[in-house]
Motif scaffolding. Sequence first.
Motif, PDB file in Angstrom:
ATOM      1  N   ASP A  17       0.832  -1.205   0.000  1.00 52.24           N
ATOM      2  CA  ASP A  17       0.000   0.000   0.000  1.00 52.24           C
ATOM      3  C   ASP A  17       0.869   1.258   0.000  1.00 52.24           C
ATOM      4  N   ALA A  18       1.935   1.244   0.803  1.00 55.96           N
ATOM      5  CA  ALA A  18       2.806   2.412   0.908  1.00 55.96           C
ATOM      6  C   ALA A  18       3.527   2.705  -0.401  1.00 55.96           C
ATOM      7  N   LEU A  19       3.654   1.700  -1.255  1.00 59.26           N
ATOM      8  CA  LEU A  19       4.273   1.887  -2.571  1.00 59.26           C
ATOM      9  C   LEU A  19       3.272   2.400  -3.605  1.00 59.26           C
ATOM     10  N   GLY A  20       2.030   2.644  -3.167  1.00 63.70           N
ATOM     11  CA  GLY A  20       1.012   3.134  -4.086  1.00 63.70           C
ATOM     12  C   GLY A  20       0.304   2.045  -4.854  1.00 63.70           C
ATOM     13  N   LEU A  21       0.419   0.802  -4.378  1.00 67.42           N
ATOM     14  CA  LEU A  21      -0.211  -0.332  -5.059  1.00 67.42           C
ATOM     15  C   LEU A  21      -1.365  -0.876  -4.225  1.00 67.42           C
ATOM     16  N   GLU A  22      -2.262   0.029  -3.825  1.00 66.96           N
ATOM     17  CA  GLU A  22      -3.424  -0.404  -3.049  1.00 66.96           C
ATOM     18  C   GLU A  22      -4.249  -1.406  -3.842  1.00 66.96           C
ATOM     19  N   GLY A  23      -4.981  -2.228  -3.134  1.00 70.81           N
ATOM     20  CA  GLY A  23      -5.831  -3.220  -3.792  1.00 70.81           C
ATOM     21  C   GLY A  23      -5.226  -4.598  -3.845  1.00 70.81           C
ATOM     22  N   GLY A  24      -4.051  -4.779  -3.233  1.00 66.64           N
ATOM     23  CA  GLY A  24      -3.444  -6.101  -3.205  1.00 66.64           C
ATOM     24  C   GLY A  24      -4.215  -7.054  -2.315  1.00 66.64           C
ATOM     25  N   SER A  25      -4.059  -8.341  -2.576  1.00 67.36           N
ATOM     26  CA  SER A  25      -4.717  -9.361  -1.763  1.00 67.36           C
ATOM     27  C   SER A  25      -3.779 -10.549  -1.606  1.00 67.36           C
ATOM     28  N   VAL A  26      -4.114 -11.419  -0.672  1.00 61.83           N
ATOM     29  CA  VAL A  26      -3.275 -12.583  -0.392  1.00 61.83           C
ATOM     30  C   VAL A  26      -4.106 -13.848  -0.540  1.00 61.83           C
ATOM     31  N   ARG A  27      -3.679 -14.719  -1.454  1.00 63.03           N
ATOM     32  CA  ARG A  27      -4.269 -16.053  -1.571  1.00 63.03           C
ATOM     33  C   ARG A  27      -3.615 -16.942  -0.520  1.00 63.03           C
ATOM     34  N   ILE A  28      -4.425 -17.753   0.147  1.00 58.39           N
ATOM     35  CA  ILE A  28      -3.900 -18.521   1.270  1.00 58.39           C
ATOM     36  C   ILE A  28      -4.405 -19.960   1.220  1.00 58.39           C
ATOM     37  N   ASN A  29      -3.557 -20.867   1.638  1.00 54.90           N
ATOM     38  CA  ASN A  29      -3.896 -22.284   1.724  1.00 54.90           C
ATOM     39  C   ASN A  29      -3.018 -22.899   2.810  1.00 54.90           C
ATOM     40  N   ASP A  30      -3.104 -24.213   2.963  1.00 52.34           N
ATOM     41  CA  ASP A  30      -2.293 -24.917   3.951  1.00 52.34           C
ATOM     42  C   ASP A  30      -1.868 -26.248   3.357  1.00 52.34           C
ATOM     43  N   ARG A  31      -0.570 -26.549   3.419  1.00 55.99           N
ATOM     44  CA  ARG A  31      -0.093 -27.799   2.842  1.00 55.99           C
ATOM     45  C   ARG A  31      -0.738 -29.008   3.520  1.00 55.99           C
TER      46      ARG A  31
ATOM     47  N   THR B  53       5.450 -26.653   5.511  1.00 53.09           N
ATOM     48  CA  THR B  53       4.793 -27.641   6.362  1.00 53.09           C
ATOM     49  C   THR B  53       3.380 -27.249   6.761  1.00 53.09           C
ATOM     50  N   GLY B  54       2.966 -26.023   6.482  1.00 51.91           N
ATOM     51  CA  GLY B  54       1.639 -25.563   6.909  1.00 51.91           C
ATOM     52  C   GLY B  54       1.112 -24.505   5.982  1.00 51.91           C
ATOM     53  N   THR B  55       0.787 -23.347   6.550  1.00 55.25           N
ATOM     54  CA  THR B  55       0.212 -22.257   5.770  1.00 55.25           C
ATOM     55  C   THR B  55       1.120 -21.858   4.610  1.00 55.25           C
ATOM     56  N   ILE B  56       0.513 -21.599   3.463  1.00 55.03           N
ATOM     57  CA  ILE B  56       1.229 -21.037   2.311  1.00 55.03           C
ATOM     58  C   ILE B  56       0.390 -19.892   1.762  1.00 55.03           C
ATOM     59  N   PHE B  57       1.063 -18.897   1.169  1.00 56.47           N
ATOM     60  CA  PHE B  57       0.320 -17.755   0.637  1.00 56.47           C
ATOM     61  C   PHE B  57       1.069 -17.114  -0.519  1.00 56.47           C
ATOM     62  N   GLU B  58       0.297 -16.392  -1.343  1.00 55.74           N
ATOM     63  CA  GLU B  58       0.851 -15.643  -2.473  1.00 55.74           C
ATOM     64  C   GLU B  58       0.210 -14.263  -2.511  1.00 55.74           C
ATOM     65  N   LEU B  59       1.007 -13.282  -2.906  1.00 57.90           N
ATOM     66  CA  LEU B  59       0.548 -11.898  -3.007  1.00 57.90           C
ATOM     67  C   LEU B  59       0.060 -11.635  -4.429  1.00 57.90           C
ATOM     68  N   ALA B  60      -1.167 -11.148  -4.552  1.00 59.33           N
ATOM     69  CA  ALA B  60      -1.764 -10.853  -5.854  1.00 59.33           C
ATOM     70  C   ALA B  60      -2.124  -9.377  -5.930  1.00 59.33           C
ATOM     71  N   HIS B  61      -2.165  -8.858  -7.174  1.00 58.23           N
ATOM     72  CA  HIS B  61      -2.591  -7.473  -7.388  1.00 58.23           C
ATOM     73  C   HIS B  61      -3.417  -7.429  -8.672  1.00 58.23           C
ATOM     74  N   PRO B  62      -4.522  -6.666  -8.692  1.00 54.15           N
ATOM     75  CA  PRO B  62      -5.403  -6.670  -9.865  1.00 54.15           C
ATOM     76  C   PRO B  62      -4.762  -6.140 -11.135  1.00 54.15           C
ATOM     77  N   SER B  63      -3.623  -5.457 -11.040  1.00 53.60           N
ATOM     78  CA  SER B  63      -2.991  -4.892 -12.234  1.00 53.60           C
ATOM     79  C   SER B  63      -2.203  -5.927 -13.039  1.00 53.60           C
ATOM     80  N   VAL B  64      -1.925  -7.084 -12.448  1.00 61.17           N
ATOM     81  CA  VAL B  64      -1.142  -8.110 -13.146  1.00 61.17           C
ATOM     82  C   VAL B  64      -1.768  -9.475 -12.905  1.00 61.17           C
ATOM     83  N   ASP B  65      -1.436 -10.435 -13.795  1.00 60.34           N
ATOM     84  CA  ASP B  65      -2.004 -11.776 -13.667  1.00 60.34           C
ATOM     85  C   ASP B  65      -1.015 -12.774 -13.083  1.00 60.34           C
TER      86      ASP B  65
END
Length: 422
Positions: free
Chosen positions: A155-169, A293-305
């Motif tokens: 957000d501080a970089l001006g890229l508001e709107g990011g989200s985090v996809r989350i799962n667990d191994r 071994t557990g939680t995994i996540f990825e950072l996504a942003h609507p401006s890129v796929d």
Amino acid sequence: MRDFLPADKARRERVLAVIRERYRAHGFDEIETPVMEEYTRLHAGIGGDNEKLAYNVLKRGLDAEAIRAAADDPAGLTDLGLRYDLTVPLARFYATNRGQLPSVFRAIQIAPVWRAERPQKGRYRQFVQCDIDIIGDPTARAEAELVVATLDAVDALGLEGGSVRINDRRVLDWMLDSFGFGADERPGVLITIDKLDKIGPDGIVAELRERGATATAVDAFDAFLRRPMTLEYNPYGERQIRKALPEGAPDDIVAHLIGIGEAVAAARGGAEPLGDIPLVFDPFLVRGMGYYTGTIFELAHPSVDYSLGGGGRYDGMIGRFLGQDVPAVGFSIGFERIVDLVAEGTDAAAPAVVLVHDRDVPQAELLALKAGLVGQGSRVRLEQRTKNLKALLERAAADGYTAFATVASGTTPASLEVKPLA
């Protein structure tokens, strides 16, 4: 590996400064580790395919006979290698320095890593990683802290709107077991599932059959992918998680994932316990590193796929160096991807001035004028006037300078007229 011109370097440093500042604001402390680690540590089976891309360093003092004798044994030729990520060095760092660190250690690592990638667009052999890790906390609070700090930096970089996809191994393992896949075939099945976004359900099922995966398990997985689904929107929480999984998902894992969401919602000011927070549960998020071994996540942003970073929990890694298990979880921003998305900017708090001087201006006068501006907090460059003044000023603007002044012999600080570069 790339060179960076002054404007590119300045841009990268501005982005890095924001990331560092936000991470430190969230209580993380920066460390530094050597660019090289021992060969055996880099090739201990915890780095996945990255181990195959490691740059290894030839042992010192080997003669031709020793090299021929060890030609078929890389470990006999090398004893060191360039780090291919920052997680393996962190595990070694913690095991070495644990007695001087707090019981819950929050680390920042921002540094280059090296991988022997094939040259192609977007694949670099030297690139910067921006990692934050929490060691010593097994609870959902650790994951939540990482998610909140990462989203704050973005957000501080001006890229508001990011989200985090989350799962667990552990969810993935349970799900594959419920479908009937054997433990020995799960690694290959996960490699295929990781392609779901690219080849779709039909492609996944076809590839699993080509792999020779257990037929009944593939049938069960195929039926799950094609199950009827309602289009109702469910915010992150128990309903979203359970709806995305087969019946009977383990309660303790679901509770851990819900706990992450509740903590993130509270930190980001959600009015409801889970509110409308930027988390999305994705039961098919895999991530390729075998040490998760557990939680995994990825950072996504609507401006890129594509993802802009990721991470996960790796509770078993530090134990390899320390001899006892220590919980650990980390999140890495993909700096080389994110820096290209950040809007151009300059440091408004530090004016940058070019002093364009005539050839006959005494050096003492020039340096006195420059020192006066520097003393006032400006960044200053001296440039001798050229016939094409416009080109000179355009180059200065490209390098981040915002103002200029012309200097003739006898110019004083009082008579110096600074004009904006526009």
